[in-house]
Motif scaffolding. Structure first.
Motif, PDB file in Angstrom:
ATOM      1  N   ILE A  75       5.480   4.141   4.095  1.00 60.43           N
ATOM      2  CA  ILE A  75       5.241   5.398   4.807  1.00 60.43           C
ATOM      3  C   ILE A  75       5.549   6.524   3.834  1.00 60.43           C
ATOM      4  O   ILE A  75       6.650   6.609   3.297  1.00 60.43           O
ATOM      5  N   ASP A  76       4.591   7.392   3.617  1.00 56.96           N
ATOM      6  CA  ASP A  76       4.730   8.457   2.636  1.00 56.96           C
ATOM      7  C   ASP A  76       5.771   9.496   3.062  1.00 56.96           C
ATOM      8  O   ASP A  76       5.990   9.740   4.243  1.00 56.96           O
ATOM      9  N   LYS A  77       6.361  10.121   2.061  1.00 58.50           N
ATOM     10  CA  LYS A  77       7.366  11.156   2.276  1.00 58.50           C
ATOM     11  C   LYS A  77       6.843  12.290   3.176  1.00 58.50           C
ATOM     12  O   LYS A  77       7.573  12.809   4.006  1.00 58.50           O
ATOM     13  N   ALA A 115      10.034   3.015   4.291  1.00 59.48           N
ATOM     14  CA  ALA A 115       9.884   4.470   4.423  1.00 59.48           C
ATOM     15  C   ALA A 115      10.422   5.090   3.147  1.00 59.48           C
ATOM     16  O   ALA A 115      11.522   4.747   2.705  1.00 59.48           O
ATOM     17  N   GLU A 116       9.652   5.990   2.554  1.00 54.95           N
ATOM     18  CA  GLU A 116      10.142   6.591   1.312  1.00 54.95           C
ATOM     19  C   GLU A 116      10.362   8.083   1.465  1.00 54.95           C
ATOM     20  O   GLU A 116       9.861   8.711   2.388  1.00 54.95           O
ATOM     21  N   GLY A 117      11.174   8.637   0.584  1.00 56.75           N
ATOM     22  CA  GLY A 117      11.464  10.063   0.646  1.00 56.75           C
ATOM     23  C   GLY A 117      12.401  10.407   1.785  1.00 56.75           C
ATOM     24  O   GLY A 117      12.374  11.509   2.322  1.00 56.75           O
ATOM     25  N   ILE A 177       0.868  -1.183   0.000  1.00 56.81           N
ATOM     26  CA  ILE A 177       0.000   0.000   0.000  1.00 56.81           C
ATOM     27  C   ILE A 177       0.906   1.234   0.000  1.00 56.81           C
ATOM     28  O   ILE A 177       1.626   1.491   0.969  1.00 56.81           O
ATOM     29  N   ASP A 178       0.842   1.959  -1.103  1.00 62.70           N
ATOM     30  CA  ASP A 178       1.686   3.137  -1.314  1.00 62.70           C
ATOM     31  C   ASP A 178       1.044   4.357  -0.644  1.00 62.70           C
ATOM     32  O   ASP A 178      -0.173   4.397  -0.477  1.00 62.70           O
ATOM     33  N   ASP A 179       1.862   5.329  -0.297  1.00 58.93           N
ATOM     34  CA  ASP A 179       1.378   6.587   0.289  1.00 58.93           C
ATOM     35  C   ASP A 179       0.441   6.310   1.466  1.00 58.93           C
ATOM     36  O   ASP A 179      -0.561   7.002   1.644  1.00 58.93           O
ATOM     37  N   PHE A 180       0.787   5.303   2.254  1.00 55.42           N
ATOM     38  CA  PHE A 180      -0.128   4.901   3.318  1.00 55.42           C
ATOM     39  C   PHE A 180      -0.454   6.066   4.258  1.00 55.42           C
ATOM     40  O   PHE A 180       0.426   6.811   4.667  1.00 55.42           O
TER      41      PHE A 180
HETATM   42 CA    CA Z   1       4.610   6.830  -2.585  1.00 57.71          CA
END
Ligand code: CA
Ligand code: C2E
Ligand code: CA
Length: 377
Positions: free
Chosen positions: A302-304, A336-338, A279-282
């Motif tokens: 985990i969204d940026k 974790a992204e960004g 699940i992206d941009d959770f």
């Molecule tokens: Ca994303």
């Protein structure tokens, strides 16, 4: 004449939203008032033009009035407004002058505002270019590494790139909505999968990469819920002899919301084939915790936006902590992204986040650059 006006009103009314207003202000002039459009010029241009196109499409079919078949044509002038000091008469006059310009220019839709009109023309050019981009091999895929706490590469996210011959790189955020409109997302998505499969083949020979590595592919809602999506993907994979166990499919909460039952069935099918689901941009959508536990999810990203907040407030940290707690309860892997700075990395690793993705580790790269990067870390 009156009967025709009534018939036209009915058809236009049927393509509008209940929040919009439709009025005939005289003769053959109609005014449509759209409420609460986006603040972003691009989105606003796109949304209003798409409504104008819908309105114009009601004239594709003839009208039957008093047993006669009548063909009617129409043009649309659009005026955008907001804030205070709105003078209705002026707005309507300006919209009308845009409509006359449409007649002059033999266009179907013209904006009063010159900047917006220019924007529209640009978008139309871009659409035209995008249709040719596929054949011209201007679309490619970049890869952004995902590393574990020891720094080992455990996978990549595949990110689509369009290199326009004159404009340079155009962001997927910009061209994906156009591709959806043009109905060429299936071809673009196939291109991504083909690229990804060839990269899997390269990486399987590379010892610096974890044996169980995966490549994450983003899928838009309209693609994911299609019946033939699974077949389209598996046929590319089998052609390249790539196992679904090499692929993570990233979808957003929005995808789940469009048609939860269809999405759920699709997720289950894909998971049973060996794909991981992420699940992206959770946390940025509206997913309800109640059905989250019913969904077959392997990973939560985990969204940026939340990662950025880590620096700034206790509340920001609490949100990240809650997402991590939740993901663990659901036995999901956490990415974790960004992640851009070391302090974010430290915090996230202290909280036992499984994978880190972001500029701090590496930016998305072409395959050639990636291969060089990999042997220098
Ligand atoms: Ca994303
Ligand atoms: P996303 O899935 O949320 O992808 C993450 C975006 O964040 C990427 O933008 C990536 O380049 C950027 N990013 C990664 N790390 C950092 C960082 O540390 N700092 C900053 N400022 N940005 C970072 P990108 O490549 O422009 O992609 C934008 C969006 O386009 C993606 O968001 C995804 O929703 C969509 N997209 C990209 N490729 C595809 C595709 O093949 N199919 C579909 N359906 N959508 C795609
Ligand atoms: Ca993503």
């Amino acid at each position: 004449g009156d009967a025709l006006v009534v018939a036209i009103s009915k058809r236009i009314g049927a393509v509008l939203d209940h929040r919009d207003s439709l009025a005939r202000i005289g003769g053959d002039d109609f005014v449509i008032l759209l409420d609460a459009m986006s603040d972003s010029l691009k989105t606003l241009t796109r949304d209003t033009t798409s409504i104008a196109t819908k309105v114009l499409s009601v004239f594709d079919k003839h009208f039957k009035v008093a047993d006669k078949l009548l063909r009617v044509s129409a043009r649309v002038g659009i005026n955008v407004f907001g804030g205070e000091n709105v003078v209705p008469e002026k707005l309507i006059n300006q919209a009308e002058s845009a409509m006359y310009r449409a007649k002059e220019l033999n266009e179907r839709v013209v904006f009063f505002d010159e900047t917006i009109q220019k924007n529209l023309i640009e978008q139309l050019h871009l659409e035209y270019d995008l249709e040719h981009a596929l054949n011209n091999e201007e679309v490619t895929v970049y890869y952004q590494p995902q590393v574990d706490k020891t720094g080992r590469v455990k996978g990549f996210e595949a990110l689509m790139r369009w290199e326009h011959p004159e404009k340079g790189f155009i962001s997927p955020v910009e061209f994906i909505p156009l591709a959806e409109k043009l109905d060429i997302m299936p071809q673009l998505q196939e291109l991504v999968f083909r690229h990804v499969c060839s990269v899997v083949k390269v990486m399987e020979r590379d010892e610096s990469i974890a044996e169980n590595f995966r490549i994450a592919v983003n899928i838009s809602a309209c693609q994911f819920i299609k019946d033939d999506f699974e077949k389209a993907v598996t046929s590319v994979l089998s052609r390249y002899e790539v196992s679904p166990e090499r692929i993570t499919i990233e979808i957003t909460e929005g995808t789940l919301l469009t048609e939860i039952d269809v999405a759920m069935r699709q997720m289950k099918r894909l998971q049973s084939l060996g794909f991981d689901l992420s699940i992206d941009d959770f946390g940025t959508g509206y997913s309800s915790l109640a059905y989250l536990q019913k969904l077959p999810v392997n990973e939560i990203k985990i969204d940026k936006r939340f990662v950025d907040e880590l620096e700034h407030s206790d509340a920001g940290r609490s949100i990240v902590d809650v997402i991590i707690y939740l993901a663990k309860q659901l036995s999901c892997r956490i990415v974790a992204e960004g992640v851009e700075i070391e302090s974010q990395l430290r915090y996230l690793l202290d909280q036992d986040v499984d994978l880190i993705q972001g500029y701090f580790v590496a930016k998305p790269m072409s395959l050639e650059t990636l291969l060089v990067w990999q042997h220098n870390i």
